[in-house]
Structures are given as C-alpha cells and as structure tokens.
Design a protein around this motif. Structure first.
Motif, PDB file in Angstrom:
ATOM      1  N   PHE A 212      26.549  46.161  45.160  1.00 26.35           N
ATOM      2  CA  PHE A 212      27.947  46.604  45.195  1.00 26.35           C
ATOM      3  C   PHE A 212      28.868  45.487  44.688  1.00 26.35           C
ATOM      4  O   PHE A 212      29.822  45.104  45.349  1.00 26.35           O
ATOM      5  CB  PHE A 212      28.353  47.014  46.605  1.00 26.35           C
ATOM      6  N   ALA A 213      28.546  44.958  43.507  1.00 27.79           N
ATOM      7  CA  ALA A 213      29.268  43.793  42.993  1.00 27.79           C
ATOM      8  C   ALA A 213      30.764  44.052  42.837  1.00 27.79           C
ATOM      9  O   ALA A 213      31.594  43.253  43.268  1.00 27.79           O
ATOM     10  CB  ALA A 213      28.669  43.361  41.659  1.00 27.79           C
ATOM     11  N   LYS A 214      31.128  45.173  42.224  1.00 19.23           N
ATOM     12  CA  LYS A 214      32.549  45.473  41.999  1.00 19.23           C
ATOM     13  C   LYS A 214      33.283  45.685  43.321  1.00 19.23           C
ATOM     14  O   LYS A 214      34.396  45.195  43.505  1.00 19.23           O
ATOM     15  CB  LYS A 214      32.692  46.705  41.113  1.00 19.23           C
ATOM     16  N   LEU A 215      32.660  46.426  44.236  1.00 21.62           N
ATOM     17  CA  LEU A 215      33.276  46.647  45.546  1.00 21.62           C
ATOM     18  C   LEU A 215      33.480  45.319  46.261  1.00 21.62           C
ATOM     19  O   LEU A 215      34.534  45.091  46.864  1.00 21.62           O
ATOM     20  CB  LEU A 215      32.394  47.570  46.394  1.00 21.62           C
ATOM     21  N   GLY A 216      32.479  44.443  46.186  1.00 21.51           N
ATOM     22  CA  GLY A 216      32.575  43.146  46.847  1.00 21.51           C
ATOM     23  C   GLY A 216      33.736  42.318  46.333  1.00 21.51           C
ATOM     24  O   GLY A 216      34.460  41.689  47.101  1.00 21.51           O
ATOM     25  N   LYS A 217      33.927  42.320  45.012  1.00 25.61           N
ATOM     26  CA  LYS A 217      35.027  41.556  44.421  1.00 25.61           C
ATOM     27  C   LYS A 217      36.388  42.093  44.868  1.00 25.61           C
ATOM     28  O   LYS A 217      37.294  41.322  45.195  1.00 25.61           O
ATOM     29  CB  LYS A 217      34.932  41.596  42.897  1.00 25.61           C
ATOM     30  N   VAL A 218      36.503  43.421  44.885  1.00 28.85           N
ATOM     31  CA  VAL A 218      37.767  44.043  45.286  1.00 28.85           C
ATOM     32  C   VAL A 218      38.072  43.743  46.752  1.00 28.85           C
ATOM     33  O   VAL A 218      39.197  43.356  47.102  1.00 28.85           O
ATOM     34  CB  VAL A 218      37.726  45.569  45.056  1.00 28.85           C
ATOM     35  N   LEU A 219      37.073  43.900  47.617  1.00 24.69           N
ATOM     36  CA  LEU A 219      37.274  43.653  49.043  1.00 24.69           C
ATOM     37  C   LEU A 219      37.601  42.187  49.305  1.00 24.69           C
ATOM     38  O   LEU A 219      38.417  41.871  50.176  1.00 24.69           O
ATOM     39  CB  LEU A 219      36.025  44.056  49.827  1.00 24.69           C
ATOM     40  N   ALA A 220      36.981  41.284  48.553  1.00 25.52           N
ATOM     41  CA  ALA A 220      37.243  39.858  48.725  1.00 25.52           C
ATOM     42  C   ALA A 220      38.696  39.527  48.386  1.00 25.52           C
ATOM     43  O   ALA A 220      39.342  38.725  49.079  1.00 25.52           O
ATOM     44  CB  ALA A 220      36.297  39.035  47.859  1.00 25.52           C
ATOM     45  N   VAL A 221      39.206  40.132  47.320  1.00 23.51           N
ATOM     46  CA  VAL A 221      40.595  39.898  46.925  1.00 23.51           C
ATOM     47  C   VAL A 221      41.554  40.473  47.972  1.00 23.51           C
ATOM     48  O   VAL A 221      42.532  39.823  48.353  1.00 23.51           O
ATOM     49  CB  VAL A 221      40.879  40.522  45.541  1.00 23.51           C
ATOM     50  N   ILE A 222      41.254  41.696  48.443  1.00 25.44           N
ATOM     51  CA  ILE A 222      42.111  42.314  49.459  1.00 25.44           C
ATOM     52  C   ILE A 222      42.138  41.450  50.719  1.00 25.44           C
ATOM     53  O   ILE A 222      43.208  41.200  51.285  1.00 25.44           O
ATOM     54  CB  ILE A 222      41.616  43.737  49.800  1.00 25.44           C
ATOM     55  N   PHE A 223      40.967  41.002  51.150  1.00 30.71           N
ATOM     56  CA  PHE A 223      40.915  40.162  52.343  1.00 30.71           C
ATOM     57  C   PHE A 223      41.726  38.887  52.142  1.00 30.71           C
ATOM     58  O   PHE A 223      42.470  38.469  53.035  1.00 30.71           O
ATOM     59  CB  PHE A 223      39.474  39.789  52.697  1.00 30.71           C
ATOM     60  N   SER A 224      41.582  38.266  50.989  1.00 25.08           N
ATOM     61  CA  SER A 224      42.285  37.005  50.728  1.00 25.08           C
ATOM     62  C   SER A 224      43.798  37.192  50.802  1.00 25.08           C
ATOM     63  O   SER A 224      44.510  36.361  51.379  1.00 25.08           O
ATOM     64  CB  SER A 224      41.891  36.459  49.348  1.00 25.08           C
ATOM     65  N   ILE A 225      44.292  38.267  50.225  1.00 24.75           N
ATOM     66  CA  ILE A 225      45.736  38.545  50.255  1.00 24.75           C
ATOM     67  C   ILE A 225      46.211  38.730  51.693  1.00 24.75           C
ATOM     68  O   ILE A 225      47.230  38.174  52.105  1.00 24.75           O
ATOM     69  CB  ILE A 225      46.068  39.793  49.415  1.00 24.75           C
ATOM     70  N   MET A 226      45.458  39.519  52.468  1.00 20.83           N
ATOM     71  CA  MET A 226      45.832  39.760  53.858  1.00 20.83           C
ATOM     72  C   MET A 226      45.721  38.479  54.701  1.00 20.83           C
ATOM     73  O   MET A 226      46.530  38.242  55.599  1.00 20.83           O
ATOM     74  CB  MET A 226      44.943  40.838  54.470  1.00 20.83           C
ATOM     75  N   CYS A 227      44.722  37.665  54.393  1.00 22.09           N
ATOM     76  CA  CYS A 227      44.543  36.415  55.133  1.00 22.09           C
ATOM     77  C   CYS A 227      45.703  35.459  54.888  1.00 22.09           C
ATOM     78  O   CYS A 227      46.181  34.790  55.806  1.00 22.09           O
ATOM     79  CB  CYS A 227      43.217  35.753  54.732  1.00 22.09           C
ATOM     80  N   ILE A 228      46.155  35.383  53.657  1.00 26.19           N
ATOM     81  CA  ILE A 228      47.307  34.544  53.345  1.00 26.19           C
ATOM     82  C   ILE A 228      48.532  35.040  54.105  1.00 26.19           C
ATOM     83  O   ILE A 228      49.273  34.259  54.714  1.00 26.19           O
ATOM     84  CB  ILE A 228      47.579  34.541  51.826  1.00 26.19           C
ATOM     85  N   GLY A 229      48.729  36.368  54.087  1.00 24.73           N
ATOM     86  CA  GLY A 229      49.844  36.938  54.842  1.00 24.73           C
ATOM     87  C   GLY A 229      49.695  36.695  56.333  1.00 24.73           C
ATOM     88  O   GLY A 229      50.667  36.398  57.029  1.00 24.73           O
ATOM     89  N   GLY A 230      48.461  36.811  56.846  1.00 24.14           N
ATOM     90  CA  GLY A 230      48.212  36.553  58.262  1.00 24.14           C
ATOM     91  C   GLY A 230      48.468  35.107  58.642  1.00 24.14           C
ATOM     92  O   GLY A 230      48.948  34.821  59.738  1.00 24.14           O
ATOM     93  N   SER A 231      48.164  34.191  57.724  1.00 32.21           N
ATOM     94  CA  SER A 231      48.401  32.769  58.014  1.00 32.21           C
ATOM     95  C   SER A 231      49.892  32.478  58.100  1.00 32.21           C
ATOM     96  O   SER A 231      50.336  31.660  58.917  1.00 32.21           O
ATOM     97  CB  SER A 231      47.755  31.888  56.929  1.00 32.21           C
ATOM     98  N   PHE A 232      50.682  33.158  57.277  1.00 29.92           N
ATOM     99  CA  PHE A 232      52.130  32.972  57.342  1.00 29.92           C
ATOM    100  C   PHE A 232      52.734  33.694  58.554  1.00 29.92           C
ATOM    101  O   PHE A 232      53.738  33.263  59.101  1.00 29.92           O
ATOM    102  CB  PHE A 232      52.792  33.509  56.072  1.00 29.92           C
TER     103      PHE A 232
END
Length: 528
Positions: A212-232
């Motif tokens: 699930f390479a494409k799904l993994g890349k998309v989920l990783a980006v979504i998580f990163s965006i939310m994590c940055i927002g969560g850190s702020f």
C-alpha cells in the motif's frame, strides 16, 4: 543561524510591543482564532447518537475499539508485559544491547536514501536511554489533563466515572505498546546518528511493505500536518494557557499583577522553552528525566498528604467509585461522560492511539523494537491509572465535585487547587508550580514531536529546524493570550485527527509488532 536568531528576537519584540499598546489583543486573538478553526473542530467531533440525548464523537469510538482489539490480539499485554517493562527500566536486559551483532533492518536508511550501517554511528544505535525516552514521552503525557480532565469527568459522571477512566487507561496500554514498537522498528538514523521516527515513517515504509505504498505516503503526510497542528495546539497553546490561568488565579485573580497579561506570561515561557528545544532530543531528554520525576513526585506528595489527613474517608470514596460505576448515572454520565469529556480532555495526557509518543520512543538506544514498546505501555498506567485516580480520590473526599454541573477546563484546575487548599492552605502554590512544570515539560516534548513531522514534510536542516522552533515559540505567546475555550477546541481537534491515519497503520502492521515481540521474548528468555 545568527540571522534567524535576530529575526526571532525582532518578532518577539514586535509582538510584545504591540501587546503593550492595546488592551484588546487577547480578544482579537480569540475572535480570529475561533473563526478560523471552528469548521475543523465540528467535523472531528461529529457525534454518533447513542440515545436521544447522548452522543459520542466517532473518534473516541475508534480509540476505544482499537485499544480493545490490541488488548485481545496480544493476549492482555497490558498486564502480562508489566513486569518485563519494569525490568527493562531497571536495566535487567541491558546486556542484550551491548553484545552480539547489530541487526540492520532494510527499513533503516539514511537521509539521502542510502542504506549504511547507521546503527553503529557514534558507537550507538539510538540517542537516549529507555528511562529518558519514557520520561520524554511522559513529560508530554502526565500533565494538565490529570488535573482539569479528572474534575470535568467527575462533574459529569460522579465518582463512578473514575472506574471507567481507569478502564480506558488500562486498555490504552496496548495501543501504546503497538505504536511505540513500530516507531522503533521503522525509524531512520542519519549519518550523524540523529534518529527520525514516528507514525509518518512506519506509515510510509510499513504500508509499502504490505503493498500500500501510495496509501502509506498519503497517510504519512496527513499525520505530519495534524501533528504539527497538534504541537502548536495541545502541546503548546493549551499547556501555557492553563498554566497562566492557574497562576493568575492563585496570585489574586482580577487583583493579580499579571491579570489580563497572558502575552507577558507567554513571552517568559517562550524564552525558557526556546533555550531547551534548541538542543534537540538529547537536551530535551536531559531536562525531562529530571523535571518529570520531580514534578510527579511533587504532585503525588501533595495528593498523599490530603489523603493522609482524610484517611478515614478513603474507603467511602472507593465504595462511591464502585457503586457509581454501575449505576444508571455512572453508566451514562461516567462511561459516556468520561469518554466525551475526561478522555477527550486527557487526550494530551494519555495519547494512546494518537501516535505522538512513538516519536519520542523512537530515539531510544536499543536493537529490539519491542523492548521500547513494552516500556511505553507504562505511560497510560502511570498517567491514568495512578495519577488520575489519586486526583479523583482527592476531589471526592474533599467534596469539590458538584455532580451534574458542567465545568470548563479552567474551573477544573481551580477545583483541584481548592481541594488541595482544604488540607493545607499553601498547597495551591505547590500545585501552581507543578502545573507550570507540567506545561513546560509538555511543550518541550511536543516541540520535538512537531519538528519531527515538520522535517518529514520540509526536509532536514538547520534552517528548517529553526524556522519551526521560532514559530513554536511564537505560539507559546499566542496560547497564553487566547481564551481557553478557543484553544482547547482547536487542540482537541488537531490531536484527535492524528488518530485517523495512525490507527489505519496500526491495524495493518499489527503482525509486524507480533514478530518483534516474539524476537524480543526469545532474547530475554535466556536471562530470565
């Protein structure tokens, strides 16, 4: 770096100068912040109706069902792995890390995409010890949710809510084990020995292994965006906001010398946070492995004194918890209420299933991924089962909870402060110090989480790193000045949004965790 430092100083100076010129800065921040984030908050906390009058946010259902699944899959690792977890912290199995050949995973790659023997860089295969990784993660988990969140849960569900809170904490231990094992298994180590890990890496590489390479890349980006927002949000603004509100209350409320000057409190906190986070995870770990034990001990001693003074009421308090847990009020107000209010407010404290803690645990010095997963399952136990239960007992015994009264986070902190004051008058000052330390330690750990996600999206380098850290420090000031409701709504939404990509990855990669656990148990069997 010098230019960036000068720019950050100028930004801070400009912000504080503007704050001094207007008395409406806090109101402006609050109004604009709420308008910009409300649509996102409403979507994350959309409720699934249970009865005509009670609904539960869908994200909480995912968390609880996920934790229950992992508990069953790993045959009660929550309890079965507890003794091993303690032994790892004690150093019983340290010899396993110092002997034998280093096993290099195909998933350990350098920043340039090569596959060097990075585990041997600088003579180690990680950056911090098991204890330091645990305290770094605990500094982001044990915190303000244990104080305000418990009071909110009890105000809705009564004493019986405590029972369901403990249950949620026990189940969360399994989720924590799974995500932190994966964090180590799929981490990356660059040519300087710096570790990069967390959900964004096991989502990308782990799902690629499963096709699930494409799904993994998309989920990783979504998580990163939310994590940055969560850190702020939850890891920054929420923490400093509650610390300021309690400090303001204890020093005189409207008569306080700092009343209405959240920006000033935030500026001071931003300076101290900035000093620490510049040094990365090693500096953070050196601070948290001293602050976390100290602040937990400080808070626990204060609570134990109150319980000691009222020791005759403890049996009655436990009876009220057990009786209330299975009463109609306890089921509706306790179970659902804790999930909606207590667990929602304590998401920053528990974080099981969110994935954030795996970022800190990824930096551990170990060749066995499951060893750190086992260490990580201690977090929900310490945070929810121990600290939250003690807080609940104090609130019940001192009669601070008015059942059926919906209270805010700010009121929750004040209720706990008043409960401590009922035993010894100066205890609120001790609590204030503990809260400030809770907030400070949570912020420095969440800055690391946020930077890891930031570097995943924008690359690794000093310019990228310090850009994020300057922005993070500016949000400290904004958080202290904004209203609590606006901050908590945004914080909850960003952090809970992280569970969506994370949980998908955890379910798919559970077999990999089972392999890592089997390998580690085989290794320690010789020592046991």
């Amino acid at each position: 770096m010098k230019k960036l430092a000068c720019l950050s100083v100028c930004l801070l100076f400009s912000f504080t100068s503007y704050a001094q010129e207007t008395n409406t800065l806090d109101d402006r921040i609050n109004e604009n912040f709420r308008a910009a984030t409300q649509w996102f908050v409403d979507g994350i906390f959309a409720e699934i109706p249970i009865t005509n009058s009670v609904g539960i946010p869908w994200v909480l259902i995912v968390l609880i069902l996920g934790a229950s699944y992992f508990t069953l899959y790993f045959k009660g690792i929550n309890l079965g792995g507890f003794r091993t977890s303690v032994n790892i912290i004690r150093g019983k199995y340290d010899e396993l890390e110092d002997e034998g050949e280093v096993e290099i995973s195909e998933d350990v790659i350098s920043a340039s995409g090569d596959h060097p023997d990075t585990v041997r860089v600088e003579g180690h295969h990680g950056e911090v010890s098991h204890f330091q990784a645990l305290t770094a993660a605990l500094s982001a988990t044990v915190g303000l949710g244990n104080i305000a969140g418990v009071a909110i849960a009890l105000s809705i569900g009564g004493p019986g809510a405590t029972f369901w809170m403990i249950l949620v904490g026990m189940l969360g231990m399994a989720s924590k084990f799974v995500e932190c094992t994966l964090g180590v298994a799929y981490r990356e180590i660059d040519e300087n020995g710096v570790v990069y890990g967390g959900p964004m890496y096991y989502l990308k590489k782990g799902l690629r292994e499963k096709g699930f390479a494409k799904l993994g890349k998309v989920l990783a980006v979504i998580f990163s965006i939310m994590c940055i927002g969560g850190s702020f949000g939850g890891g920054n603004m929420f923490q400093v906001n509650q610390a300021f509100k309690l400090f303001e209350y204890v020093t005189g409320a409207e008569e306080s010398f700092i009343y209405g000057k959240g920006w000033l409190f935030g500026l001071l906190m931003a300076i101290f946070v900035g000093i620490v986070i510049i040094g990365g995870i090693k500096k953070i770990a050196k601070v948290t492995d001293k602050i976390v034990p100290a602040m937990v001990v400080m808070y626990v001693i204060a609570v134990l004194v109150i319980l000691g003074v009222n020791y005759q009421s403890i049996p009655d308090a436990f009876r009220a918890i057990l009786n209330g847990a299975f009463s109609p009020e306890g089921i509706a107000g306790g179970f659902v209420g804790v999930l909606i209010q207590g667990f929602k407010r304590a998401a920053f404290s528990n974080e099981a299933g969110i994935g954030s803690s795996s970022i800190a645990h990824s930096a551990v010095k170990t060749r066995y991924a499951a060893s750190e997963g086992l260490v990580a399952l201690l977090e929900p136990f310490i945070d929810t089962v121990v600290v939250c239960t003690m807080t609940a007992l104090v609130l019940i015994i001192t009669g601070q909870i008015e059942i059926g009264r919906v209270i805010s986070d700010e009121q929750g902190v004040i209720l706990t402060s008043n409960a401590l004051a009922s035993g010894i008058s100066w205890f609120p000052y001790l609590l204030t110090l503990a809260v400030v330390l809770f907030a400070f330690s949570s912020m420095i750990s969440w800055s690391y989480y946020g930077y890891q996600a930031w570097s995943y999206l924008f690359g690794r380098g000093k310019r990228t790193e310090y850009t994020y850290k300057v922005i993070f420090c500016l949000f400290v000031i904004v958080g202290a000045a904004a209203s609590l409701n606006a901050v908590t709504d945004f914080s909850d939404a960003m952090i809970f949004a992280m569970l969506v990509p994370n949980m998908i990855g955890l379910f798919i990669l559970t077999p990999r965790v089972a392999q890592e656990l089997k390998k580690y148990r085989k290794a320690i069997k010789v020592i046991d």
